[in-house]
Scaffold this motif. Structure first.
Motif, PDB file in Angstrom:
ATOM      1  N   VAL A  43       0.842  -1.205   0.000  1.00 34.33           N
ATOM      2  CA  VAL A  43       0.000   0.000   0.000  1.00 34.33           C
ATOM      3  C   VAL A  43       0.873   1.248   0.000  1.00 34.33           C
ATOM      4  N   ALA A  44       1.928   1.254   0.803  1.00 35.66           N
ATOM      5  CA  ALA A  44       2.833   2.411   0.836  1.00 35.66           C
ATOM      6  C   ALA A  44       3.456   2.657  -0.540  1.00 35.66           C
ATOM      7  N   ARG A  45       3.794   1.594  -1.241  1.00 42.45           N
ATOM      8  CA  ARG A  45       4.358   1.757  -2.594  1.00 42.45           C
ATOM      9  C   ARG A  45       3.329   2.350  -3.554  1.00 42.45           C
ATOM     10  N   ILE A  46       2.085   1.929  -3.423  1.00 36.62           N
ATOM     11  CA  ILE A  46       1.025   2.494  -4.266  1.00 36.62           C
ATOM     12  C   ILE A  46       0.911   3.995  -4.001  1.00 36.62           C
ATOM     13  N   VAL A  47       0.922   4.372  -2.726  1.00 39.95           N
ATOM     14  CA  VAL A  47       0.826   5.790  -2.365  1.00 39.95           C
ATOM     15  C   VAL A  47       2.039   6.549  -2.874  1.00 39.95           C
ATOM     16  N   ARG A  48       3.238   6.011  -2.692  1.00 39.10           N
ATOM     17  CA  ARG A  48       4.465   6.685  -3.154  1.00 39.10           C
ATOM     18  C   ARG A  48       4.461   6.868  -4.668  1.00 39.10           C
ATOM     19  N   ASP A  49       3.992   5.852  -5.397  1.00 45.53           N
ATOM     20  CA  ASP A  49       3.914   5.975  -6.858  1.00 45.53           C
ATOM     21  C   ASP A  49       2.898   7.040  -7.257  1.00 45.53           C
ATOM     22  N   TRP A  50       1.816   7.157  -6.496  1.00 43.82           N
ATOM     23  CA  TRP A  50       0.787   8.152  -6.777  1.00 43.82           C
ATOM     24  C   TRP A  50       1.306   9.558  -6.507  1.00 43.82           C
ATOM     25  N   ASN A  51       1.953   9.751  -5.366  1.00 45.59           N
ATOM     26  CA  ASN A  51       2.520  11.054  -5.020  1.00 45.59           C
ATOM     27  C   ASN A  51       3.629  10.848  -3.989  1.00 45.59           C
ATOM     28  N   GLU A  57       5.405  12.810  -2.447  1.00 37.00           N
ATOM     29  CA  GLU A  57       5.502  13.859  -1.437  1.00 37.00           C
ATOM     30  C   GLU A  57       4.548  13.677  -0.255  1.00 37.00           C
ATOM     31  N   VAL A  58       3.547  12.811  -0.389  1.00 37.96           N
ATOM     32  CA  VAL A  58       2.573  12.622   0.683  1.00 37.96           C
ATOM     33  C   VAL A  58       3.224  11.807   1.804  1.00 37.96           C
ATOM     34  N   PRO A  59       3.257  12.350   3.018  1.00 34.96           N
ATOM     35  CA  PRO A  59       3.842  11.590   4.124  1.00 34.96           C
ATOM     36  C   PRO A  59       2.989  10.376   4.476  1.00 34.96           C
ATOM     37  N   ILE A  60       3.672   9.302   4.872  1.00 31.92           N
ATOM     38  CA  ILE A  60       3.009   8.052   5.240  1.00 31.92           C
ATOM     39  C   ILE A  60       3.426   7.679   6.655  1.00 31.92           C
ATOM     40  N   ALA A  61       2.434   7.386   7.479  1.00 26.84           N
ATOM     41  CA  ALA A  61       2.676   6.936   8.849  1.00 26.84           C
ATOM     42  C   ALA A  61       2.226   5.481   8.957  1.00 26.84           C
ATOM     43  N   LEU A  62       3.040   4.676   9.626  1.00 30.84           N
ATOM     44  CA  LEU A  62       2.688   3.282   9.888  1.00 30.84           C
ATOM     45  C   LEU A  62       2.537   3.098  11.383  1.00 30.84           C
ATOM     46  N   GLY A  63       1.395   2.556  11.782  1.00 27.69           N
ATOM     47  CA  GLY A  63       1.154   2.244  13.183  1.00 27.69           C
ATOM     48  C   GLY A  63       0.727   0.804  13.328  1.00 27.69           C
ATOM     49  N   GLY A  64       0.353   0.428  14.524  1.00 26.61           N
ATOM     50  CA  GLY A  64      -0.083  -0.931  14.794  1.00 26.61           C
ATOM     51  C   GLY A  64       0.980  -1.714  15.537  1.00 26.61           C
ATOM     52  N   TYR A  65       0.672  -2.972  15.765  1.00 28.25           N
ATOM     53  CA  TYR A  65       1.565  -3.814  16.551  1.00 28.25           C
ATOM     54  C   TYR A  65       2.954  -3.932  15.936  1.00 28.25           C
TER      55      TYR A  65
END
Length: 173
Positions: free
Chosen positions: A53-61, A63-71
């Motif tokens: 999913v992060a790669r999809i977002v990075r390919d889309w833009n 510059e959009v920051p991505i945060a990962l949370g969870g266990y």
């Protein structure tokens, strides 16, 4: 998490609901919503999906920051920060995300770049992750109820009947 975000427009996308069309669904949401921050949550068995999913977002833009949370990010933040995938994530949320993620969105919304006082946050600085100390456990009475209106999909069924989840405690039973 969404219920604890103040002055933020939020969409919650549960990818289980679109299992056979994940890329198309994500790109459609990104194109129509145009988020300023993307938050992902993953348990360890879901980490590879979070990377996709992060790669999809990075390919889309990129510059959009991505945060990962969870266990997974709570337990393995140092390993994530040193991994080949570290560049996919700008922030790691560790511990109770309701408060840390809310503090992060407030800081970013104000244009703040000094994030050292956000408990449970890991952030990249000069190419490396800085890991802030985890904050105290939250008083569950202070955590807001889920924002069910933020969900993109709200049609989960179990044996043909409407279904939802309710968390009544923290940690293992």
């Amino acid at each position: 998490i969404a219920g604890n975000l103040v002055d933020c427009e939020v969409r919650v996308l549960d990818l289980v609901a679109c299992r056979n069309r994940i890329t198309k669904t994500i790109l459609g949401q990104l194109d129509t919503f145009r988020p300023e921050l993307v938050g992902l949550s993953a348990m360890t068995f879901q980490y590879n999906s979070a990377i996709k999913v992060a790669r999809i977002v990075r390919d889309w833009n990129p510059e959009v920051p991505i945060a990962l949370g969870g266990y997974h990010s709570s337990l393995l933040h140092e390993e994530i920060g040193l991994s080949p995938e570290a560049g996919l994530f700008d922030f790691l949320i560790r511990g109770e995300g309701e408060l840390s993620f809310a503090r992060l969105t407030q800081a970013l919304g104000k244009g703040e770049r000094e994030l050292a006082d956000v408990p449970g946050l890991s952030f990249r600085k000069n190419g490396k992750f800085i890991h802030n100390p985890v904050g105290p456990l939250a008083d569950l009475k202070t955590i807001q109820r889920p924002d069910r209106q933020a969900r993109v999909y709200d049609d989960f069924l179990f044996f043909g009947l409407p279904f939802d989840c309710l968390e009544t405690s923290r940690g293992c039973v």
